[in-house]
Design an enzyme around this catalytic site. Structure first.
Site: not given
Length: 230
Positions: A52-53, A87-90, A130, A169, A195
């Site tokens: 999980d990022r 995926c933004n946080t990635a 997120t 999710k 997100c």
């Protein structure tokens, strides 16, 4: 535009699977293609085992960087000429090794900030993302370079947004849409969804389509521009 892009797009998915599937749907819908052969060639690697990022960024889970880096290099080895990660946080982790990638990456945050600036006529919008993305400051940092500004949710609103992401999710789209509607209705400003789960919730929220920027669509638009103009 050429009949079909000469370059192959490599997509790293699984973060989460529904968001990546929606990205591919938007890409297929919006590509300037009149038949199958005019769509871009895509190599897909979906790895839902990627840690999980947000947890990794917050220091409460394993670091996802090695897995993300390995998978992007794998896509390039398989023949991808351009990379995209819905995926933004990635991208907080990708930015730490982006210069090492052997092929260009279409950056979802850069594409989304550009789309937000265009929608709000250069003023500001409300950033929904997120916990990890908010903490990383990846959006405000990118926005500052583009002379743009984001408003942040309150702590209570952020908790609701994080729960909205979890509902998507888990496949509970009805509840996700209800939470999205309740949060966004609190402020009369354009919304930037940093997100890739949130556009799915917005789509079933009953909120006006023209008041939001989807990071999924922004990424798709930029991929199409790069693919068909190169």
């Amino acid at each position: 535009m050429p009949a079909r892009p000469a370059k192959t797009l490599g997509v790293l998915g699984g973060m989460g699977p529904a968001a990546c599937a929606e990205f591919l749907r938007i890409l297929a819908r919006d590509a300037p293609a009149k038949n199958d052969s005019q769509h871009p060639k895509i190599i897909m690697l979906s790895d839902p085992d990627t840690p999980d990022r947000s947890d990794g960024l917050m220091g409460i889970g394993p670091d996802p960087l090695p897995v993300i880096r390995k998978n992007l290099l794998q896509l390039a080895e398989w023949g991808a000429d351009i990379l995209a990660v819905p995926c933004n946080t990635a991208h907080y982790f990708i930015d730490r090794f982006r210069d090492e990638l052997p092929v260009p990456l279409v950056h979802i945050v850069e594409a989304t900030v550009g789309a937000a600036k265009e929608l709000s006529k250069g003023n500001c919008s409300w950033l929904l993302a997120t916990d990890g993305t908010q903490k990383s400051l990846i959006y405000p940092s990118c926005a500052a370079k583009m002379h743009y500004h984001f408003l942040k949710p309150s702590d209570e609103q952020q908790e609701k947004i994080q729960s909205c992401i979890r509902y998507v999710k888990a496949g509970d789209m009805k509840t996700a849409g209800e939470v999205m509607n309740a949060v966004v209705s609190e402020r009369d400003v354009p919304v930037t969804m940093g997100c890739t789960e949130l556009p799915l919730a917005y789509a079933v929220s009953g909120l006006p389509e023209d008041k939001q920027v989807s990071s999924l669509k922004a990424l798709s638009d930029e991929c199409i521009r790069v693919l068909y103009e190169s």
